[in-house]
Design a protein around this motif. Structure first.
Motif, PDB file in Angstrom:
ATOM      1  N   THR A  68      41.489 -32.630 -30.265  1.00 35.86           N
ATOM      2  CA  THR A  68      41.586 -33.428 -31.487  1.00 35.86           C
ATOM      3  C   THR A  68      41.344 -32.540 -32.697  1.00 35.86           C
ATOM      4  O   THR A  68      40.500 -31.646 -32.655  1.00 35.86           O
ATOM      5  CB  THR A  68      40.558 -34.569 -31.493  1.00 35.86           C
ATOM      6  OG1 THR A  68      39.243 -34.007 -31.478  1.00 35.86           O
ATOM      7  CG2 THR A  68      40.729 -35.468 -30.293  1.00 35.86           C
ATOM      8  N   LYS A  69      42.099 -32.828 -33.751  1.00 32.27           N
ATOM      9  CA  LYS A  69      41.929 -32.079 -35.003  1.00 32.27           C
ATOM     10  C   LYS A  69      41.880 -33.062 -36.158  1.00 32.27           C
ATOM     11  O   LYS A  69      42.899 -33.692 -36.470  1.00 32.27           O
ATOM     12  CB  LYS A  69      43.095 -31.103 -35.195  1.00 32.27           C
ATOM     13  CG  LYS A  69      43.085 -29.938 -34.225  1.00 32.27           C
ATOM     14  CD  LYS A  69      44.376 -29.125 -34.333  1.00 32.27           C
ATOM     15  CE  LYS A  69      44.457 -28.112 -33.189  1.00 32.27           C
ATOM     16  NZ  LYS A  69      45.808 -27.508 -33.080  1.00 32.27           N
ATOM     17  N   PRO A  70      40.709 -33.193 -36.780  1.00 33.08           N
ATOM     18  CA  PRO A  70      40.578 -34.109 -37.921  1.00 33.08           C
ATOM     19  C   PRO A  70      41.651 -33.817 -38.958  1.00 33.08           C
ATOM     20  O   PRO A  70      41.847 -32.670 -39.330  1.00 33.08           O
ATOM     21  CB  PRO A  70      39.177 -33.797 -38.458  1.00 33.08           C
ATOM     22  CG  PRO A  70      38.431 -33.275 -37.283  1.00 33.08           C
ATOM     23  CD  PRO A  70      39.437 -32.523 -36.460  1.00 33.08           C
ATOM     24  N   GLY A  71      42.319 -34.837 -39.397  1.00 30.42           N
ATOM     25  CA  GLY A  71      43.384 -34.667 -40.373  1.00 30.42           C
ATOM     26  C   GLY A  71      44.741 -34.580 -39.728  1.00 30.42           C
ATOM     27  O   GLY A  71      45.750 -34.957 -40.324  1.00 30.42           O
ATOM     28  N   ALA A  72      44.770 -34.088 -38.500  1.00 28.56           N
ATOM     29  CA  ALA A  72      46.048 -33.908 -37.806  1.00 28.56           C
ATOM     30  C   ALA A  72      46.288 -35.014 -36.780  1.00 28.56           C
ATOM     31  O   ALA A  72      47.257 -35.761 -36.858  1.00 28.56           O
ATOM     32  CB  ALA A  72      46.076 -32.546 -37.137  1.00 28.56           C
ATOM     33  N   GLY A  73      45.368 -35.133 -35.841  1.00 37.30           N
ATOM     34  CA  GLY A  73      45.548 -36.140 -34.793  1.00 37.30           C
ATOM     35  C   GLY A  73      45.015 -35.664 -33.462  1.00 37.30           C
ATOM     36  O   GLY A  73      44.284 -34.683 -33.386  1.00 37.30           O
ATOM     37  N   ALA A  74      45.405 -36.351 -32.398  1.00 32.21           N
ATOM     38  CA  ALA A  74      44.953 -36.003 -31.053  1.00 32.21           C
ATOM     39  C   ALA A  74      46.170 -35.640 -30.207  1.00 32.21           C
ATOM     40  O   ALA A  74      47.192 -36.326 -30.256  1.00 32.21           O
ATOM     41  CB  ALA A  74      44.208 -37.170 -30.429  1.00 32.21           C
ATOM     42  N   PHE A  75      46.057 -34.563 -29.444  1.00 25.94           N
ATOM     43  CA  PHE A  75      47.211 -34.043 -28.706  1.00 25.94           C
ATOM     44  C   PHE A  75      46.841 -33.728 -27.263  1.00 25.94           C
ATOM     45  O   PHE A  75      45.718 -33.301 -26.975  1.00 25.94           O
ATOM     46  CB  PHE A  75      47.738 -32.785 -29.392  1.00 25.94           C
ATOM     47  CG  PHE A  75      48.026 -32.967 -30.846  1.00 25.94           C
ATOM     48  CD1 PHE A  75      49.295 -33.349 -31.274  1.00 25.94           C
ATOM     49  CD2 PHE A  75      47.024 -32.776 -31.800  1.00 25.94           C
ATOM     50  CE1 PHE A  75      49.564 -33.534 -32.627  1.00 25.94           C
ATOM     51  CE2 PHE A  75      47.281 -32.967 -33.153  1.00 25.94           C
ATOM     52  CZ  PHE A  75      48.549 -33.346 -33.564  1.00 25.94           C
ATOM     53  N   ILE A  76      47.786 -33.949 -26.372  1.00 30.02           N
ATOM     54  CA  ILE A  76      47.589 -33.623 -24.963  1.00 30.02           C
ATOM     55  C   ILE A  76      47.321 -32.124 -24.826  1.00 30.02           C
ATOM     56  O   ILE A  76      48.036 -31.305 -25.396  1.00 30.02           O
ATOM     57  CB  ILE A  76      48.827 -34.007 -24.131  1.00 30.02           C
ATOM     58  CG1 ILE A  76      49.146 -35.501 -24.288  1.00 30.02           C
ATOM     59  CG2 ILE A  76      48.605 -33.665 -22.658  1.00 30.02           C
ATOM     60  CD1 ILE A  76      48.074 -36.422 -23.774  1.00 30.02           C
ATOM     61  N   ALA A  77      46.297 -31.802 -24.071  1.00 29.20           N
ATOM     62  CA  ALA A  77      45.886 -30.404 -23.930  1.00 29.20           C
ATOM     63  C   ALA A  77      46.444 -29.785 -22.667  1.00 29.20           C
ATOM     64  O   ALA A  77      47.083 -30.453 -21.845  1.00 29.20           O
ATOM     65  CB  ALA A  77      44.362 -30.323 -23.923  1.00 29.20           C
ATOM     66  N   LEU A  78      46.174 -28.507 -22.524  1.00 31.99           N
ATOM     67  CA  LEU A  78      46.571 -27.783 -21.313  1.00 31.99           C
ATOM     68  C   LEU A  78      45.645 -28.175 -20.177  1.00 31.99           C
ATOM     69  O   LEU A  78      44.434 -28.262 -20.347  1.00 31.99           O
ATOM     70  CB  LEU A  78      46.455 -26.278 -21.565  1.00 31.99           C
ATOM     71  CG  LEU A  78      46.735 -25.356 -20.380  1.00 31.99           C
ATOM     72  CD1 LEU A  78      48.206 -25.421 -19.976  1.00 31.99           C
ATOM     73  CD2 LEU A  78      46.327 -23.933 -20.715  1.00 31.99           C
ATOM     74  N   LEU A  79      46.224 -28.434 -19.017  1.00 30.56           N
ATOM     75  CA  LEU A  79      45.422 -28.767 -17.841  1.00 30.56           C
ATOM     76  C   LEU A  79      44.544 -27.574 -17.474  1.00 30.56           C
ATOM     77  O   LEU A  79      45.051 -26.471 -17.280  1.00 30.56           O
ATOM     78  CB  LEU A  79      46.325 -29.107 -16.663  1.00 30.56           C
ATOM     79  CG  LEU A  79      46.649 -30.579 -16.413  1.00 30.56           C
ATOM     80  CD1 LEU A  79      47.367 -30.738 -15.076  1.00 30.56           C
ATOM     81  CD2 LEU A  79      45.399 -31.420 -16.438  1.00 30.56           C
ATOM     82  N   ASP A  80      43.242 -27.810 -17.388  1.00 36.16           N
ATOM     83  CA  ASP A  80      42.364 -26.702 -17.039  1.00 36.16           C
ATOM     84  C   ASP A  80      41.020 -27.228 -16.559  1.00 36.16           C
ATOM     85  O   ASP A  80      40.159 -27.569 -17.355  1.00 36.16           O
ATOM     86  CB  ASP A  80      42.180 -25.775 -18.237  1.00 36.16           C
ATOM     87  CG  ASP A  80      41.239 -24.633 -17.921  1.00 36.16           C
ATOM     88  OD1 ASP A  80      41.149 -24.266 -16.733  1.00 36.16           O
ATOM     89  OD2 ASP A  80      40.596 -24.125 -18.850  1.00 36.16           O
ATOM     90  N   SER A  81      40.865 -27.298 -15.258  1.00 37.86           N
ATOM     91  CA  SER A  81      39.586 -27.742 -14.701  1.00 37.86           C
ATOM     92  C   SER A  81      38.732 -26.533 -14.368  1.00 37.86           C
ATOM     93  O   SER A  81      39.137 -25.637 -13.639  1.00 37.86           O
ATOM     94  CB  SER A  81      39.828 -28.567 -13.438  1.00 37.86           C
ATOM     95  OG  SER A  81      38.600 -28.809 -12.796  1.00 37.86           O
ATOM     96  N   ASN A  82      37.551 -26.506 -14.943  1.00 42.45           N
ATOM     97  CA  ASN A  82      36.675 -25.355 -14.712  1.00 42.45           C
ATOM     98  C   ASN A  82      35.706 -25.604 -13.554  1.00 42.45           C
ATOM     99  O   ASN A  82      34.808 -24.810 -13.317  1.00 42.45           O
ATOM    100  CB  ASN A  82      35.891 -25.039 -15.988  1.00 42.45           C
ATOM    101  CG  ASN A  82      35.251 -26.288 -16.574  1.00 42.45           C
ATOM    102  OD1 ASN A  82      35.400 -27.372 -16.004  1.00 42.45           O
ATOM    103  ND2 ASN A  82      34.542 -26.144 -17.667  1.00 42.45           N
ATOM    104  N   LEU A  83      35.902 -26.714 -12.850  1.00 41.73           N
ATOM    105  CA  LEU A  83      34.991 -27.020 -11.748  1.00 41.73           C
ATOM    106  C   LEU A  83      35.350 -26.191 -10.508  1.00 41.73           C
ATOM    107  O   LEU A  83      36.514 -25.877 -10.278  1.00 41.73           O
ATOM    108  CB  LEU A  83      35.052 -28.508 -11.406  1.00 41.73           C
ATOM    109  CG  LEU A  83      34.593 -29.445 -12.524  1.00 41.73           C
ATOM    110  CD1 LEU A  83      34.775 -30.898 -12.109  1.00 41.73           C
ATOM    111  CD2 LEU A  83      33.141 -29.170 -12.879  1.00 41.73           C
ATOM    112  N   SER A  84      34.354 -25.891  -9.749  1.00 43.20           N
ATOM    113  CA  SER A  84      34.580 -25.114  -8.525  1.00 43.20           C
ATOM    114  C   SER A  84      35.293 -25.963  -7.483  1.00 43.20           C
ATOM    115  O   SER A  84      35.233 -27.186  -7.524  1.00 43.20           O
ATOM    116  CB  SER A  84      33.255 -24.628  -7.965  1.00 43.20           C
ATOM    117  OG  SER A  84      32.537 -25.715  -7.423  1.00 43.20           O
ATOM    118  N   GLU A  85      35.939 -25.297  -6.571  1.00 44.65           N
ATOM    119  CA  GLU A  85      36.650 -25.985  -5.511  1.00 44.65           C
ATOM    120  C   GLU A  85      35.707 -26.903  -4.741  1.00 44.65           C
ATOM    121  O   GLU A  85      36.083 -28.022  -4.358  1.00 44.65           O
ATOM    122  CB  GLU A  85      37.282 -24.956  -4.563  1.00 44.65           C
ATOM    123  CG  GLU A  85      38.046 -25.547  -3.384  1.00 44.65           C
ATOM    124  CD  GLU A  85      39.397 -26.107  -3.801  1.00 44.65           C
ATOM    125  OE1 GLU A  85      39.760 -25.981  -4.980  1.00 44.65           O
ATOM    126  OE2 GLU A  85      40.087 -26.679  -2.935  1.00 44.65           O
TER     127      GLU A  85
END
Lengths: 135, 135
Positions: A68-85
DNA sequence: TAATTGTAATAGTTGAGATAGTACAAGTAT
DNA sequence: ATACTTGTACTATCTCAACTATTACAATTA
């Protein structure tokens, strides 16, 4: 993107928003950098307090689903799970077992369950299978 | 039967009781006519208000998991779901999809998911597969 | 510069979950 | 029969999450 709120559901409204965004991402209907409706617009559209929408967006940002960026809006992000297997396996296996237990008590046949699982699996846009190195 | 309550969980205590009984039934560790601990005993053991246990038992009776008899106790009931196949399918498919969406966002590979599903499925004592009439 | 955007903060309402305590009817054990 | 145990019912109280209402602010956009 079309949102629907079920007031009869015991699931919190802000959670229903999150659910639907995550589902649409998994379905491939929402992709990276797609813009979500503004907090105020969606609140007006669903006749819901903006705080509730903001809460949903806050949680999605925390989960890494959107940026999210104040003034701009909310956008779908890059998939990235930092959790361990290990952690991921624990989370998903636990939830899988809960559903299976539920199915057991509804006297669903094992074969039906397999069939439904495969059919559901096909709906979503998983990344192409890895190497398939026969082990 | 051994019960465990996780106070850190966001899942209500009475629901955790229900979960564990249903799980043990599906695992085959609890079978028909097995006696559950008394409301007061279990409440004392878990250091929990008897009303909370009573609520769990009330819900299990409503779900048809147990039958209760004042003066006697609570007992595992005969498995009998009166819901139509359509309704059961809707409930389970919806929940399966939720788990799959979750797995998607955790970047779990489709093959891992299949593997975990099959492994989980093996844990539970489903009734023997029906005729297997090749259709 | 003016409008829009997500965020933050405060205050109030509602309902579920849990506790505390008492009472009752039905089964069990003696 | 009597005493005890059992699940249930009821009321009252407490806490907390969810939601609403409102205002204000900083960053972006036009």
């Amino acid at each position: 993107m079309q949102f629907t709120i079920d007031n009869a559901s015991n699931r919190p409204v802000y959670q229903q928003i999150v659910d639907q965004v995550k589902r649409d991402v998994a379905l491939g209907r929402l992709v990276r950098d797609d813009k979500l409706p503004t907090v105020r617009r969606l609140a007006a559209q669903l006749v819901i307090n903006p705080n509730t929408i903001a809460k949903a967006y806050r949680q999605m940002e925390q989960e890494g689903i959107i940026t999210t960026k104040p003034g701009a809006g909310a956008f779908i992000a890059l998939l990235d799970s930092n959790l361990s297997e290990i952690v991921r396996a624990r989370i998903i296996c636990e939830r899988l077992e809960m559903v299976i237990v539920e199915a057991f008590h509804l006297q669903v046949q094992k074969e039906s369950l397999r069939e439904w699982f495969e059919k559901a699996l096909e709906k979503f846009k998983f990344s192409p299978e890895k190497g398939l190195k026969n082990e």
